[in-house]
Design a protein around this motif. Structure first.
Motif, PDB file in Angstrom:
ATOM      1  N   LEU A 126       0.808  -1.213   0.000  1.00 20.20           N
ATOM      2  CA  LEU A 126       0.000   0.000   0.000  1.00 20.20           C
ATOM      3  C   LEU A 126       0.846   1.270   0.000  1.00 20.20           C
ATOM      4  O   LEU A 126       0.458   2.284  -0.615  1.00 20.20           O
ATOM      5  CB  LEU A 126      -0.931   0.006   1.218  1.00 20.20           C
ATOM      6  N   GLN A 127       1.995   1.231   0.670  1.00 23.15           N
ATOM      7  CA  GLN A 127       2.773   2.454   0.823  1.00 23.15           C
ATOM      8  C   GLN A 127       3.846   2.636  -0.243  1.00 23.15           C
ATOM      9  O   GLN A 127       4.261   3.776  -0.487  1.00 23.15           O
ATOM     10  CB  GLN A 127       3.421   2.473   2.211  1.00 23.15           C
ATOM     11  N   GLU A 128       4.275   1.546  -0.870  1.00 22.20           N
ATOM     12  CA  GLU A 128       5.374   1.680  -1.824  1.00 22.20           C
ATOM     13  C   GLU A 128       5.039   1.106  -3.197  1.00 22.20           C
ATOM     14  O   GLU A 128       5.130   1.800  -4.209  1.00 22.20           O
ATOM     15  CB  GLU A 128       6.633   0.999  -1.264  1.00 22.20           C
ATOM     16  N   LEU A 129       4.648  -0.182  -3.251  1.00 19.21           N
ATOM     17  CA  LEU A 129       4.473  -0.830  -4.545  1.00 19.21           C
ATOM     18  C   LEU A 129       3.336  -0.207  -5.352  1.00 19.21           C
ATOM     19  O   LEU A 129       3.532   0.193  -6.521  1.00 19.21           O
ATOM     20  CB  LEU A 129       4.225  -2.329  -4.335  1.00 19.21           C
ATOM     21  N   LEU A 130       2.164  -0.107  -4.786  1.00 14.64           N
ATOM     22  CA  LEU A 130       1.023   0.394  -5.537  1.00 14.64           C
ATOM     23  C   LEU A 130       1.175   1.868  -5.917  1.00 14.64           C
ATOM     24  O   LEU A 130       0.904   2.228  -7.087  1.00 14.64           O
ATOM     25  CB  LEU A 130      -0.253   0.175  -4.722  1.00 14.64           C
ATOM     26  N   PRO A 131       1.606   2.758  -5.018  1.00 16.96           N
ATOM     27  CA  PRO A 131       1.803   4.153  -5.465  1.00 16.96           C
ATOM     28  C   PRO A 131       2.825   4.282  -6.583  1.00 16.96           C
ATOM     29  O   PRO A 131       2.644   5.079  -7.520  1.00 16.96           O
ATOM     30  CB  PRO A 131       2.278   4.864  -4.195  1.00 16.96           C
ATOM     31  N   ALA A 132       3.913   3.503  -6.509  1.00 14.63           N
ATOM     32  CA  ALA A 132       4.918   3.567  -7.581  1.00 14.63           C
ATOM     33  C   ALA A 132       4.337   3.090  -8.905  1.00 14.63           C
ATOM     34  O   ALA A 132       4.567   3.709  -9.961  1.00 14.63           O
ATOM     35  CB  ALA A 132       6.131   2.728  -7.183  1.00 14.63           C
ATOM     36  N   ALA A 133       3.577   2.000  -8.880  1.00 17.80           N
ATOM     37  CA  ALA A 133       2.973   1.500 -10.117  1.00 17.80           C
ATOM     38  C   ALA A 133       1.960   2.490 -10.679  1.00 17.80           C
ATOM     39  O   ALA A 133       1.860   2.664 -11.903  1.00 17.80           O
ATOM     40  CB  ALA A 133       2.304   0.155  -9.849  1.00 17.80           C
ATOM     41  N   GLU A 134       1.219   3.171  -9.813  1.00 11.81           N
ATOM     42  CA  GLU A 134       0.258   4.169 -10.281  1.00 11.81           C
ATOM     43  C   GLU A 134       0.967   5.359 -10.920  1.00 11.81           C
ATOM     44  O   GLU A 134       0.499   5.894 -11.952  1.00 11.81           O
ATOM     45  CB  GLU A 134      -0.617   4.623  -9.115  1.00 11.81           C
ATOM     46  N   ARG A 135       2.081   5.790 -10.319  1.00  9.54           N
ATOM     47  CA  ARG A 135       2.819   6.904 -10.904  1.00  9.54           C
ATOM     48  C   ARG A 135       3.379   6.528 -12.280  1.00  9.54           C
ATOM     49  O   ARG A 135       3.311   7.314 -13.237  1.00  9.54           O
ATOM     50  CB  ARG A 135       3.946   7.334  -9.960  1.00  9.54           C
ATOM     51  N   VAL A 136       3.949   5.335 -12.372  1.00  6.97           N
ATOM     52  CA  VAL A 136       4.508   4.896 -13.646  1.00  6.97           C
ATOM     53  C   VAL A 136       3.417   4.784 -14.700  1.00  6.97           C
ATOM     54  O   VAL A 136       3.587   5.209 -15.859  1.00  6.97           O
ATOM     55  CB  VAL A 136       5.247   3.563 -13.470  1.00  6.97           C
ATOM     56  N   ALA A 137       2.266   4.195 -14.319  1.00  4.82           N
ATOM     57  CA  ALA A 137       1.170   4.038 -15.278  1.00  4.82           C
ATOM     58  C   ALA A 137       0.632   5.384 -15.723  1.00  4.82           C
ATOM     59  O   ALA A 137       0.332   5.598 -16.912  1.00  4.82           O
ATOM     60  CB  ALA A 137       0.067   3.191 -14.656  1.00  4.82           C
ATOM     61  N   ALA A 138       0.486   6.323 -14.785  1.00  8.29           N
ATOM     62  CA  ALA A 138      -0.025   7.648 -15.163  1.00  8.29           C
ATOM     63  C   ALA A 138       0.929   8.357 -16.110  1.00  8.29           C
ATOM     64  O   ALA A 138       0.506   8.976 -17.103  1.00  8.29           O
ATOM     65  CB  ALA A 138      -0.247   8.482 -13.897  1.00  8.29           C
ATOM     66  N   GLY A 139       2.241   8.274 -15.832  1.00  9.65           N
ATOM     67  CA  GLY A 139       3.208   8.894 -16.731  1.00  9.65           C
ATOM     68  C   GLY A 139       3.218   8.248 -18.096  1.00  9.65           C
ATOM     69  O   GLY A 139       3.325   8.939 -19.126  1.00  9.65           O
ATOM     70  N   ALA A 140       3.121   6.909 -18.136  1.00  8.95           N
ATOM     71  CA  ALA A 140       3.124   6.215 -19.431  1.00  8.95           C
ATOM     72  C   ALA A 140       1.885   6.561 -20.237  1.00  8.95           C
ATOM     73  O   ALA A 140       1.962   6.753 -21.467  1.00  8.95           O
ATOM     74  CB  ALA A 140       3.211   4.714 -19.199  1.00  8.95           C
TER      75      ALA A 140
ATOM     76  N   LEU B  32       0.134   9.351 -20.052  1.00 13.23           N
ATOM     77  CA  LEU B  32       0.262  10.721 -20.516  1.00 13.23           C
ATOM     78  C   LEU B  32       1.230  10.815 -21.700  1.00 13.23           C
ATOM     79  O   LEU B  32       0.943  11.476 -22.708  1.00 13.23           O
ATOM     80  CB  LEU B  32       0.729  11.604 -19.361  1.00 13.23           C
ATOM     81  N   ALA B  33       2.356  10.128 -21.582  1.00  9.59           N
ATOM     82  CA  ALA B  33       3.328  10.163 -22.678  1.00  9.59           C
ATOM     83  C   ALA B  33       2.775   9.523 -23.934  1.00  9.59           C
ATOM     84  O   ALA B  33       2.994  10.022 -25.057  1.00  9.59           O
ATOM     85  CB  ALA B  33       4.616   9.460 -22.231  1.00  9.59           C
ATOM     86  N   PHE B  34       2.025   8.441 -23.780  1.00  8.39           N
ATOM     87  CA  PHE B  34       1.462   7.766 -24.948  1.00  8.39           C
ATOM     88  C   PHE B  34       0.406   8.633 -25.621  1.00  8.39           C
ATOM     89  O   PHE B  34       0.299   8.680 -26.852  1.00  8.39           O
ATOM     90  CB  PHE B  34       0.853   6.430 -24.518  1.00  8.39           C
ATOM     91  N   SER B  35      -0.406   9.334 -24.806  1.00  6.49           N
ATOM     92  CA  SER B  35      -1.443  10.180 -25.398  1.00  6.49           C
ATOM     93  C   SER B  35      -0.857  11.350 -26.180  1.00  6.49           C
ATOM     94  O   SER B  35      -1.482  11.865 -27.102  1.00  6.49           O
ATOM     95  CB  SER B  35      -2.363  10.715 -24.292  1.00  6.49           C
TER      96      SER B  35
END
Length: 429
Positions: free
Chosen positions: A360-374, A376-379
């Motif tokens: 909850l504190q590390e893995l999921l927030p990091a994956a959400e940040r990476v997914a959001a950036g990807a 945005l970059a793809f769009s």
């Protein structure tokens, strides 16, 4: 008065079969852990079987308290051809009426009852242990089904996102703004998610059927809808202390069986105290017109004791001694297993907390940040299809990991509660 306990036993045996109430559809659609704990003692097949065993043990106590019945014998002696006229009672031959009663000595009735009572107490503790184990296993199935439902929801959301992305990408392909190969990559990922959905549906059917059978509600299997909710975690993260292992039902059952074996050993040794058979016989040799030498009525007394010539119950005593040793070893093993179960439950709780906190504190927030950036970059055309697909798969894996961590923590809490279930002999069924 002797008929009453027998009648109560006969009426009590089928009662467990009527105790399991039907599970309403609305309760199945919003199943809670509290409802599971309430239904398991009433409906779980293993619990119902243990209740039958307890009824049989109670009947054994009644049987053990019964003294030997007297025997009645009728006989005839000095039979001849000239028995004279008249009724059978007045004919000229010996009429014999005999009653025999075995008198048990050496405290055998008391020891027999004490053995049966100890076995009944063991059956009571067994029932409590089976309720404890059945509750834990059913809650484990409950949390497994809840996690499977949550995983399917995540997969359904991923499939919907893939369909939207594929539809939007097809427009770009048709307008010549994107390559067909990139669209095929989207299609492959969508097919992979669809395959995961099929597997999730198969798992859901199996888990629902298992949970429904444990709850005695097979007809509601398709409607079972538990919700995944992680238990509250103390601020310090420490689990509550487990009770003394001596108070667990399995240990109490082993202690009762040791006591039963010791009473049975005393009963085997008491066989060396000879029982006495007492008999009373009435002989009647009537006087008839053809028999003037009749002797009238005579009473005879008999006493019989066994002669221990061939054996003195050495085998029975040796077997009882071995049973005591076996029961003592079973008690030692039960105590060790109870202490080990409590230690494993504590370790499982600590590990599940650490894993959930990490997710909850590390893995999921990091994956959400990476997914959001990807995304945005793809769009904006700054990254390719492979990057966004990898980010989506990483986010999906992190979301599934969160579900698994929540389910593991809930199961650890159930294990901790099971290891803290103390046996109350006064409140036992």
């Amino acid at each position: 008065m002797r008929l009453l306990p027998r009648l109560l036993l006969v009426l009590a045996w089928p009662a467990a079969a009527w105790a399991c109430p039907p599970l309403p559809p609305e309760a199945a659609a919003s199943l809670t852990p509290e409802a599971v704990r309430e239904r398991v003692p009433q409906c779980h097949p293993d619990v119902l079987a243990a209740e039958r065993a307890l009824g049989a043990a109670a009947a054994d106590v009644l049987t053990a308290g019964q003294r030997p019945n007297p025997t009645l014998g009728l006989g005839a002696a000095n039979l001849g051809r000239n028995m004279g006229p008249g009724s059978l009672w007045n004919k000229a031959f010996d009429h014999q009426l005999r009653v025999d009663q075995l008198v048990e000595r050496g405290g055998k009735p008391r020891l027999r009852v004490a053995t049966a009572q100890a076995q009944r107490e063991a059956a009571r503790a067994d029932l409590a242990e089976i309720v404890r184990q059945a509750t834990f296993s059913t809650l484990t199935g409950y949390h497994a089904l809840a996690a499977a439902l949550a995983r399917r929801e995540e997969l359904s959301a991923a499939a919907a996102l893939n369909r939207e992305s594929l539809a939007a990408f097809d427009k770009r392909v048709k307008s010549g703004d994107a390559a067909r190969l990139d669209a095929t990559r989207f299609e492959l990922d969508a097919l992979r998610v669809q395959a995961d959905l099929v597997q999730a549906d198969t798992e859901l059917r199996a888990l629902r059927q298992q949970l429904a059978l444990a709850l005695g509600a097979a007809e509601q299997a398709a409607r079972l809808q538990p919700r995944l909710a992680a238990p509250s975690v103390p601020a310090d993260g420490r689990a509550p202390a487990s009770p003394d292992p001596e108070r667990l039902p399995a240990v109490a059952a082993a202690q009762a069986r040791l006591q039963a074996a010791e009473r049975a050993r005393e009963l085997a040794r008491a066989q060396r105290t000879r029982d006495v058979g007492v008999g009373v016989q009435l002989d009647r040799y009537p006087v008839t017109p053809t028999n003037d030498s009749g002797t009238g009525n005579t009473v005879s007394l008999f006493v019989s004791v066994p002669l221990m010539v061939n054996h003195a119950y050495e085998g029975e005593i040796a077997r009882a001694e071995a049973d005591v040793d076996t029961a003592a070893e079973a008690l030692r093993r039960a105590r060790a297993e109870a202490a080990d179960e409590a230690a494993r439950a504590q370790a499982q709780w600590q590990g599940a907390q650490a894993r959930r906190r990490l997710v909850l504190q590390e893995l999921l927030p990091a994956a959400e940040r990476v997914a959001a950036g990807a995304e945005l970059a793809f769009s904006r055309g700054a990254s390719g299809v492979l990057e966004v697909l990898d980010a989506r798969r990483a986010l999906r894996a992190a979301q599934l990991e969160r579900i698994n961590a929540e389910a593991e923590l809930a199961q650890a809490a159930a294990a901790l509660q099971a290891s803290a279930t103390a046996y109350d002999a006064a409140g036992a069924p």
